[in-house]
Design a protein around this motif. Structure first.
Motif, PDB file in Angstrom:
ATOM      1  N   ALA A  67       0.771  -1.179   0.092  1.00  0.00           N
ATOM      2  CA  ALA A  67      -0.060  -0.021  -0.030  1.00  0.00           C
ATOM      3  C   ALA A  67       0.873   1.252   0.031  1.00  0.00           C
ATOM      4  O   ALA A  67       1.828   1.231   0.515  1.00  0.00           O
ATOM      5  N   GLY A  68       0.519   2.235  -0.703  1.00  0.00           N
ATOM      6  CA  GLY A  68       1.099   3.405  -0.688  1.00  0.00           C
ATOM      7  C   GLY A  68       2.354   3.750  -1.306  1.00  0.00           C
ATOM      8  O   GLY A  68       3.100   4.860  -1.089  1.00  0.00           O
ATOM      9  N   ILE A  69       2.739   2.952  -2.399  1.00  0.00           N
ATOM     10  CA  ILE A  69       3.984   3.124  -2.950  1.00  0.00           C
ATOM     11  C   ILE A  69       3.754   3.350  -4.494  1.00  0.00           C
ATOM     12  O   ILE A  69       4.989   3.658  -5.034  1.00  0.00           O
ATOM     13  N   ALA A  70       2.836   3.312  -5.379  1.00  0.00           N
ATOM     14  CA  ALA A  70       2.819   3.430  -6.724  1.00  0.00           C
ATOM     15  C   ALA A  70       2.988   5.092  -6.923  1.00  0.00           C
ATOM     16  O   ALA A  70       3.143   5.899  -6.006  1.00  0.00           O
ATOM     17  N   ASP A  71       2.847   5.272  -8.156  1.00  0.00           N
ATOM     18  CA  ASP A  71       3.252   6.853  -8.542  1.00  0.00           C
ATOM     19  C   ASP A  71       1.704   7.855  -8.353  1.00  0.00           C
ATOM     20  O   ASP A  71       1.155   7.870  -9.285  1.00  0.00           O
ATOM     21  N   PHE A  72       1.665   7.758  -7.042  1.00  0.00           N
ATOM     22  CA  PHE A  72       0.462   8.731  -6.752  1.00  0.00           C
ATOM     23  C   PHE A  72       0.916   9.270  -5.405  1.00  0.00           C
ATOM     24  O   PHE A  72       1.861   8.805  -4.563  1.00  0.00           O
ATOM     25  N   ARG A  73       0.349  10.389  -5.175  1.00  0.00           N
ATOM     26  CA  ARG A  73       0.643  11.245  -3.826  1.00  0.00           C
ATOM     27  C   ARG A  73      -0.487  10.657  -3.001  1.00  0.00           C
ATOM     28  O   ARG A  73      -1.366  11.167  -2.609  1.00  0.00           O
ATOM     29  N   TYR A  74      -0.186   9.631  -1.857  1.00  0.00           N
ATOM     30  CA  TYR A  74      -0.895   8.936  -1.117  1.00  0.00           C
ATOM     31  C   TYR A  74      -0.906   9.730   0.131  1.00  0.00           C
ATOM     32  O   TYR A  74       0.051  10.587   0.707  1.00  0.00           O
ATOM     33  N   GLY A  75      -1.859   9.493   1.044  1.00  0.00           N
ATOM     34  CA  GLY A  75      -1.938  10.201   2.364  1.00  0.00           C
ATOM     35  C   GLY A  75      -0.821   9.702   3.456  1.00  0.00           C
ATOM     36  O   GLY A  75      -0.597   8.417   3.115  1.00  0.00           O
ATOM     37  N   ALA A  76      -0.492  10.237   4.300  1.00  0.00           N
ATOM     38  CA  ALA A  76       0.722   9.636   5.081  1.00  0.00           C
ATOM     39  C   ALA A  76       0.426   8.421   5.824  1.00  0.00           C
ATOM     40  O   ALA A  76       1.093   7.581   6.081  1.00  0.00           O
ATOM     41  N   SER A  77      -1.005   8.304   6.188  1.00  0.00           N
ATOM     42  CA  SER A  77      -1.468   7.148   6.961  1.00  0.00           C
ATOM     43  C   SER A  77      -1.192   6.004   5.821  1.00  0.00           C
ATOM     44  O   SER A  77      -0.742   4.888   6.687  1.00  0.00           O
ATOM     45  N   LEU A  78      -1.780   6.159   4.669  1.00  0.00           N
ATOM     46  CA  LEU A  78      -1.788   5.040   3.981  1.00  0.00           C
ATOM     47  C   LEU A  78      -0.270   4.632   3.495  1.00  0.00           C
ATOM     48  O   LEU A  78       0.258   3.376   3.576  1.00  0.00           O
ATOM     49  N   GLU A  80       2.294   5.096   5.624  1.00  0.00           N
ATOM     50  CA  GLU A  80       2.849   4.293   6.804  1.00  0.00           C
ATOM     51  C   GLU A  80       2.487   3.038   6.960  1.00  0.00           C
ATOM     52  O   GLU A  80       3.037   1.989   7.433  1.00  0.00           O
ATOM     53  N   ALA A  81       1.115   2.757   6.622  1.00  0.00           N
ATOM     54  CA  ALA A  81       0.538   1.608   6.768  1.00  0.00           C
ATOM     55  C   ALA A  81       1.376   0.358   5.656  1.00  0.00           C
ATOM     56  O   ALA A  81       1.584  -0.748   6.338  1.00  0.00           O
ATOM     57  N   GLY A  82       1.632   1.110   4.644  1.00  0.00           N
ATOM     58  CA  GLY A  82       2.439   0.338   3.659  1.00  0.00           C
ATOM     59  C   GLY A  82       3.673  -0.081   4.090  1.00  0.00           C
ATOM     60  O   GLY A  82       4.385  -1.167   4.100  1.00  0.00           O
ATOM     61  N   GLU A  83       4.452   0.842   4.911  1.00  0.00           N
ATOM     62  CA  GLU A  83       5.832   0.741   5.391  1.00  0.00           C
ATOM     63  C   GLU A  83       5.773  -0.227   6.421  1.00  0.00           C
ATOM     64  O   GLU A  83       6.647  -0.833   6.731  1.00  0.00           O
ATOM     65  N   LYS A  84       4.435  -0.497   7.217  1.00  0.00           N
ATOM     66  CA  LYS A  84       4.452  -1.302   8.205  1.00  0.00           C
ATOM     67  C   LYS A  84       3.823  -2.764   7.818  1.00  0.00           C
ATOM     68  O   LYS A  84       3.391  -3.757   8.541  1.00  0.00           O
ATOM     69  N   GLY A  85       3.962  -2.966   6.431  1.00  0.00           N
ATOM     70  CA  GLY A  85       3.455  -4.217   6.002  1.00  0.00           C
ATOM     71  C   GLY A  85       2.068  -4.385   5.290  1.00  0.00           C
ATOM     72  O   GLY A  85       1.893  -5.477   4.811  1.00  0.00           O
ATOM     73  N   LEU A  86       1.380  -3.266   5.100  1.00  0.00           N
ATOM     74  CA  LEU A  86       0.134  -3.531   4.375  1.00  0.00           C
ATOM     75  C   LEU A  86       0.169  -3.866   2.931  1.00  0.00           C
ATOM     76  O   LEU A  86       1.016  -3.052   2.275  1.00  0.00           O
ATOM     77  N   VAL A  87      -0.291  -4.984   2.453  1.00  0.00           N
ATOM     78  CA  VAL A  87      -0.364  -5.346   1.196  1.00  0.00           C
ATOM     79  C   VAL A  87      -1.615  -5.465   0.861  1.00  0.00           C
ATOM     80  O   VAL A  87      -2.451  -5.969   1.837  1.00  0.00           O
ATOM     81  N   TRP A  88      -2.213  -5.170  -0.494  1.00  0.00           N
ATOM     82  CA  TRP A  88      -3.669  -5.393  -0.708  1.00  0.00           C
ATOM     83  C   TRP A  88      -3.799  -6.769  -1.088  1.00  0.00           C
ATOM     84  O   TRP A  88      -3.452  -7.216  -2.189  1.00  0.00           O
ATOM     85  N   ASP A  89      -4.477  -7.478  -0.264  1.00  0.00           N
ATOM     86  CA  ASP A  89      -5.237  -8.684  -0.711  1.00  0.00           C
ATOM     87  C   ASP A  89      -6.685  -8.470  -0.678  1.00  0.00           C
ATOM     88  O   ASP A  89      -7.105  -7.313  -0.153  1.00  0.00           O
ATOM     89  N   GLU A  90      -7.525  -9.487  -1.004  1.00  0.00           N
ATOM     90  CA  GLU A  90      -9.082  -9.250  -0.911  1.00  0.00           C
ATOM     91  C   GLU A  90      -9.492  -8.992   0.632  1.00  0.00           C
ATOM     92  O   GLU A  90     -10.234  -7.968   0.870  1.00  0.00           O
ATOM     93  N   GLU A  91      -8.776  -9.330   1.678  1.00  0.00           N
ATOM     94  CA  GLU A  91      -9.494  -9.015   3.015  1.00  0.00           C
ATOM     95  C   GLU A  91      -9.105  -7.784   3.142  1.00  0.00           C
ATOM     96  O   GLU A  91      -9.937  -6.918   3.838  1.00  0.00           O
ATOM     97  N   SER A  92      -7.737  -7.162   3.059  1.00  0.00           N
ATOM     98  CA  SER A  92      -7.559  -5.730   3.574  1.00  0.00           C
ATOM     99  C   SER A  92      -8.326  -4.725   2.549  1.00  0.00           C
ATOM    100  O   SER A  92      -8.716  -3.683   2.850  1.00  0.00           O
TER     101      SER A  92
END
Length: 146
Positions: A67-78, A80-92
């Motif tokens: 989460a939060g790493i593609a070519d886009f200006r994401y919000g800080a919380s998203l 941070e969530a990506g940096e802490k391991g959030l990966v987009w799967d169906e559940e998330s």
């Protein structure tokens, strides 16, 4: 010749799809409500779904992507969530769509966390269908570990 066998062999040759309980055909229809802000554009620049309007990020190969790493200006919380391991799967994905702020607050254990997406889709089945549809455009493979 067995039609199921032919279809099965053809499916094996396609880009790997994310495992999902959703219905891609229903997701294509449901994606119409997403395309106000989102689109799917491949690396060659072909728009596969939606309209490029830069309100929201490109959802190409979002399945399996951090989460939060593609070519886009994401919000800080998203981010941070990506940096802490959030990966987009169906559940998330389904949980995030239900309430982006609540999802990020829970994931980050931070009551001040906020998502930039104001839209909420509380119908989990519709969210699963959208995820299944988006996953048909490819997945991001996890990096190999040594």
């Amino acid at each position: 010749m067995n039609t199921r066998l032919i279809l099965g062999a053809a499916m094996l040759s396609l880009t790997p799809l994310a495992a999902t309980a959703g219905d891609p055909a229903a997701g294509e229809s449901a994606f119409r409500q997403c395309q106000t802000c989102h689109y799917v554009q491949n690396d060659a620049g072909d728009v596969l779904a939606g309209r490029v309007n830069q309100q929201g990020p490109n959802l190409y190969r979002i399945s399996g992507r951090q989460a939060g790493i593609a070519d886009f200006r994401y919000g800080a919380s998203l981010v941070e969530a990506g940096e802490k391991g959030l990966v987009w799967d169906e559940e998330s994905f389904v949980a995030y769509l239900a309430n982006p702020n609540d999802f990020l607050r829970t994931f980050l254990n931070d009551r001040r966390a906020r998502g930039s997406m104001s839209f909420q889709l509380r119908d989990a089945n519709a969210a699963r269908n959208i995820y299944a549809y988006i996953a048909t455009f490819g997945v991001t493979e996890a990096p190999a570990t040594n």
